[in-house]
Write an enzyme that holds these catalytic residues in place. Structure first.
Site, PDB file in Angstrom:
ATOM      1  N   ARG A   1      -9.648   1.204   8.498  1.00 48.29           N
ATOM      2  CA  ARG A   1      -9.252  -0.148   8.909  1.00 48.29           C
ATOM      3  C   ARG A   1     -10.374  -0.855   9.654  1.00 48.29           C
ATOM      4  NH1 ARG A   1      -3.427   0.915   8.967  1.00 48.29           N
ATOM      5  NH2 ARG A   1      -2.421  -1.090   9.337  1.00 48.29           N
TER       6      ARG A   1
ATOM      7  N   ARG B   1      11.839  -5.849   5.434  1.00 46.27           N
ATOM      8  CA  ARG B   1      11.674  -4.427   5.090  1.00 46.27           C
ATOM      9  C   ARG B   1      12.550  -3.532   5.966  1.00 46.27           C
ATOM     10  NH1 ARG B   1       5.848  -1.708   5.436  1.00 46.27           N
ATOM     11  NH2 ARG B   1       5.946  -2.616   7.506  1.00 46.27           N
TER      12      ARG B   1
ATOM     13  N   ARG C   1      11.229  -1.362  11.293  1.00 44.76           N
ATOM     14  CA  ARG C   1      10.108  -0.876  12.101  1.00 44.76           C
ATOM     15  C   ARG C   1       9.934  -1.779  13.306  1.00 44.76           C
ATOM     16  NH1 ARG C   1       5.031   0.379   8.189  1.00 44.76           N
ATOM     17  NH2 ARG C   1       3.979  -0.745   9.843  1.00 44.76           N
TER      18      ARG C   1
ATOM     19  N   LYS D   1       0.840  -1.215   0.000  1.00 43.62           N
ATOM     20  CA  LYS D   1       0.000   0.000   0.000  1.00 43.62           C
ATOM     21  C   LYS D   1       0.870   1.259   0.000  1.00 43.62           C
ATOM     22  CE  LYS D   1      -2.060  -1.037   3.893  1.00 43.62           C
ATOM     23  NZ  LYS D   1      -1.347  -2.283   4.198  1.00 43.62           N
TER      24      LYS D   1
ATOM     25  N   ARG E   1      -0.327  -8.585  13.534  1.00 41.96           N
ATOM     26  CA  ARG E   1      -0.930  -7.588  12.634  1.00 41.96           C
ATOM     27  C   ARG E   1      -1.773  -8.262  11.555  1.00 41.96           C
ATOM     28  NH1 ARG E   1       4.282  -4.854  10.745  1.00 41.96           N
ATOM     29  NH2 ARG E   1       2.959  -3.755   9.255  1.00 41.96           N
TER      30      ARG E   1
END
Ligand code: AP5
Length: 237
Positions: free
Chosen positions: A90, A126, A158, A15, A169
């Site tokens: 969300r 990531r 992160r 996204k 998540r």
């Protein structure tokens, strides 16, 4: 006519990657609620201290707070020609609130679909820039890059990209956010895109879908302009 784009999809679907590209392509701001919250955490603001623990365990920040944050952001003048919203809505209450904030028939809703195992793989590797929040090119991370190609800042992981938090998540997504697909599915401006393709191909597919919706008869929706120029009604400027 404002081009109001909503990016849906699980954590790691791409996204943020695509929102940045769409924003550049269409000349509208990318608005990432995750980035806004992380900035607040990094800056040590009151908001940051309220949301840090929730984010670190992979849970969702409360609806009322998120709706207020997005309401304020969408009232700024730079959204007059549209926006790419990444990370909001969300939940069902957030989706209802967004419909009330904008012309709901004018939303272009893009769902990026990627299987769970690929999401875990992407998120565990990531790296983002500590300073400008840009997502590092995965290939350069694999080659050992430690600094941001955009601003030279340090690349970091992160805090919610550790595998255990990623799995939480994904569970939160299944429970709270995936049901939104049913909320939007019947709208003529809803499209699902195969997010397993390379990023350029994903971008091409999204842009084609959006341009198709904007074409006469495409998506059969009325893109009523909220305001021809300048800020949206009630904008703070
Ligand atoms: P947020 O920052 O929104 O995280 P997320 O939705 O979990 O999504 P991600 O940013 O992890 O993934 P992405 O889909 O953007 O993928 P990306 O492009 O980075 O939210 C974080 C937290 O904030 C939430 O958990 C919650 O606590 C809170 N929050 C935020 N909004 C909220 C809200 N509205 N309500 C309540 N709480 C909220 O790509 C991932 C990786 O894959 C990158 O390395 C990228 O380079 C790579 N990649 C991208 N595309 C491809 C491709 N096509 N092929 C191969 N690799 C690719």
């Amino acid at each position: 006519m404002p081009l109001d784009i909503v990016m849906l999809g699980p954590p790691g679907a791409g996204k943020g990657t695509q929102a940045a590209r769409l924003a550049k392509h269409y000349g509208i701001p990318a608005i990432s609620t995750g980035d806004m919250l992380r900035e607040a955490v990094q800056a040590g603001t009151d908001l940051g201290s309220r949301v840090k623990a929730v984010m670190d365990r992979g849970d969702l920040v409360g609806d009322d707070l998120m709706i207020e944050i997005v309401r304020e952001r969408l009232a700024r003048a730079d959204t007059a020609n549209g926006f790419v919203l990444d990370g909001f809505p969300r939940t069902r209450p957030q989706a209802g609130a967004l419909d009330a904030m904008v012309n709901e028939g004018g939303l272009s809703i893009i769902d990026i679909a990627v299987p769970a195992e690929e999401l875990v793989r992407r998120l565990s590797s990531r790296r983002i820039c500590r300073d400008c929040a840009a997502i590092a090119d995965p290939a350069s991370v694999e080659r050992g890059a430690t600094s941001c190609a955009t601003c030279g800042g340090m690349l970091v992981q992160r805090s919610d990209d550790r595998e255990q938090v990623v799995r939480e998540r994904l569970a939160v997504y299944e429970r709270n956010t995936k049901p939104l697909l049913d909320y939007y599915r019947d709208r003529p401006s809803f499209r699902t895109i195969d997010g397993l393709q390379p990023p350029d191909a994903v971008f091409g597919a999204i842009a084609e879908a959006i341009d198709g919706m904007a074409a006469p008869g495409g998506g059969d929706k009325v893109r009523t302009p909220l305001v021809p120029e300048g800020p949206r009604p009630g904008a703070a400027g």
